[in-house]
Design an enzyme around this catalytic site. Structure first.
Site, mmCIF file in Angstrom:
data_model
loop_
_atom_site.group_PDB
_atom_site.id
_atom_site.type_symbol
_atom_site.label_atom_id
_atom_site.label_comp_id
_atom_site.label_asym_id
_atom_site.label_seq_id
_atom_site.Cartn_x
_atom_site.Cartn_y
_atom_site.Cartn_z
ATOM 1 C CD GLU A 140 -3.134 -1.766 2.231
ATOM 2 O OE1 GLU A 140 -3.161 0.128 2.834
ATOM 3 O OE2 GLU A 140 -4.094 -1.904 1.999
ATOM 4 C CD GLU A 351 -3.797 -6.033 3.677
ATOM 5 O OE1 GLU A 351 -5.086 -5.192 4.262
ATOM 6 O OE2 GLU A 351 -2.238 -5.612 3.759
HETATM 7 C C1 BGC Z 1 -3.296 -2.551 6.055
HETATM 8 C C2 BGC Z 1 -3.637 -2.879 7.057
HETATM 9 C C3 BGC Z 1 -3.922 -2.803 7.667
HETATM 10 C C4 BGC Z 1 -5.960 -2.603 7.224
HETATM 11 C C5 BGC Z 1 -7.440 -2.889 7.736
HETATM 12 C C6 BGC Z 1 -4.632 -2.441 5.529
HETATM 13 O O1 BGC Z 1 -4.021 -1.530 4.966
HETATM 14 O O2 BGC Z 1 -2.688 -3.565 4.963
HETATM 15 O O3 BGC Z 1 -2.170 -3.495 7.784
HETATM 16 O O4 BGC Z 1 -4.227 -3.168 9.181
HETATM 17 O O5 BGC Z 1 -5.618 -2.203 6.345
HETATM 18 O O6 BGC Z 1 -6.891 -1.622 8.103
#
Ligand code: BGC
Length: 447
Positions: A140, A351
């Site tokens: 990110e 993610e």
């Molecule tokens: C990040 C994580 C974070 C998740 C939830 C993502 O932007 O890579 O490290 O915990 O979002 O906020």
């Protein structure tokens, strides 16, 4: 080194019966759960690990792998343990935890970091690449740049409005490209792996779908969030035209000596273009976007966009994160956008998740419903929109340290009792249900 979303693969026929309630995912679809070193490991001062920017930012007073044999042994064990359990490691080289001594030399704002990052990446490829075949260089970069070097609400907490984010992003793109080339030249033939960068993006909907100004603003939002990184890396080595023209015009009006957006040289553009072997996207939420004229004399990355974000009050919000409006269909639109804009790449969702606030119920029925709806949207993306999606990783495997929200925002599939020194882990309902989806390689009706 930040870890290692874990991915298991599963086989079952790719049959789509047009019913997202019961369809299977494609054969060999990779299912996983992601974590990051700083968020789960603890041990900020263990075994000679140096401080990083988050240790400083959180006032706890933690180059780990690189200088440190204990670090190498630790990650050797993690990787070997995953493989022994038939879990494929996907390794992210950098997930927000820049060594403090590098930040002290300018961090991502310094061009010197490109060579340092490349050397670190080569070290990891050489050391772990016999077993790791999927690599992500940077997690990110948008968040690091916009929140770490512009707004200053994430480590390293720098506030340089209108310049900090652009400079940090510029060096992250070059560092990623350098690492990709090193892999390509020195390791790919022998190790046979793939390298990309984990990008994040909200989906942007025009606030008023009938307003051309809002439609354009929504496009700009995508340009300033996703295409800022994806256009140089996946397309032509350069920033999106709309960013270049907007920032140049605003910089001129603000009497800046030149555009606040740095330029790549033609050699750099050649070096940066086509430096990703697949598309990695992290998705959490969607925003409605409204056009807003920028008349300010103050430089700002956010005002440069002439677009403001609005949350639709009808969208449910995850109880653990006020920013996380839960909009499963936004993911389908984002995937289609990536397919159409970036020449139909192979995509992994690296993610996606929903947080609960404390105390988080183990029977997280509502959260599982969001996951279920999200998986349905993903099925539509695969089978109706023909998106080439090869994997989906939940954020996150375990409840963990959610950056500025600390431990109160729980994203885990497994509950962690942080009060108990043994840190016991208990599956939420979502973990049990997700395991069924993986076993079945799809949703089943009773889900
Ligand atoms: C990040 C994580 C974070 C998740 C939830 C993502 O932007 O890579 O490290 O915990 O979002 O906020």
């Amino acid at each position: 080194m930040a870890t290692a979303p874990s991915a298991t693969t599963s086989t079952s026929p790719a049959v789509y019966d047009c019913n997202p309630e019961s369809a299977s995912f494609p054969e060999q679809f990779a299912w996983g759960a992601a974590t990051a070193a700083y968020q789960i490991e603890g041990g900020w001062d263990a075994d000679g690990k140096g401080l990083n920017v988050w240790d400083t930012f959180t006032h706890q007073g933690g180059d780990r792998v690189f200088k440190n044999h204990t670090g190498v042994d630790y990650y050797d064990k993690v990787i070997d343990g995953l493989l022994a359990n038939r879990v494929t490691p996907v390794v992210t080289l950098y997930h927000f935890d820049l060594p403090q001594h590098l930040e002290d030399q300018g961090g991502w704002r310094s061009g010197a970091i490109v060579e340092t990052f490349d050397a670190y990446a080569q070290f990891c490829f050489r050391t772990f690449g016999d077993r790791v075949k999927l690599w992500l260089t940077i997690n990110e970069p948008y968040v690091v740049a916009a929140l770490g070097y512009e707004k200053g609400i994430m480590a390293p907490g720098v506030t340089e409005p209108g310049t900090g984010a652009y400079l940090a992003a510029h060096n992250m793109i070059k560092a990623h490209a350098a690492a990709w080339h090193s892999y390509d030249k020195l390791f790919r033939e022998k190790q046979g792996g793939l390298v990309s960068i984990a990008l994040n993006s909200d989906w942007a909907e025009p606030s008023d779908p009938n307003s051309p100004a809002d439609q354009e603003a929504a496009k700009r939002h995508m340009a300033f969030c996703l295409d800022w990184f994806a256009a140089p890396i996946f397309l032509d080595g350069d920033y999106p035209a709309i960013m270049k023209s907007k920032i140049s015009a605003v910089s001129k009006r603000q009497n800046c000596p030149s555009s606040r957006l740095p330029e790549f040289t033609s050699e750099e553009r050649m070096m940066i273009k086509s430096t990703a072997d697949f598309f990695s996207i992290n998705y959490y939420t969607t925003r409605k976007i409204k056009h807003q004229d920028n008349t300010s004399c103050q430089p700002s990355f956010f005002s440069d966009q002439e677009a403001v974000q609005v949350m639709d009050p009808s969208w449910p919000v995850a109880s653990g994160s006020s920013w996380l409006a839960v909009v499963p269909w936004g993911l389908r639109k984002l995937l289609k956008y990536i397919k159409d804009t970036y020449n139909h790449p192979v995509i992994y969702i690296t993610e996606n998740g929903f947080s609960q606030s404390d105390p988080a119920p183990l029977g997280d029925t509502q959260r599982w419903e969001y996951f279920r709806q999200t998986l349905q949207e993903i099925l539509k993306a695969i089978y109706i929109d023909d998106v080439h999606l090869k994997g989906y990783f939940v954020w996150s495997l375990l409840d963990n340290f959610e950056w500025i929200s600390g431990y109160s925002s729980r994203f885990g599939l497994f509950f962690v009792d942080f009060e108990d020194p043994a840190l016991p882990r208990i599956p939420y309902k979502s973990a049990t249900e997700y395991a069924k989806v993986i076993a079945n390689n799809g949703l089943i009706k009773s889900d």
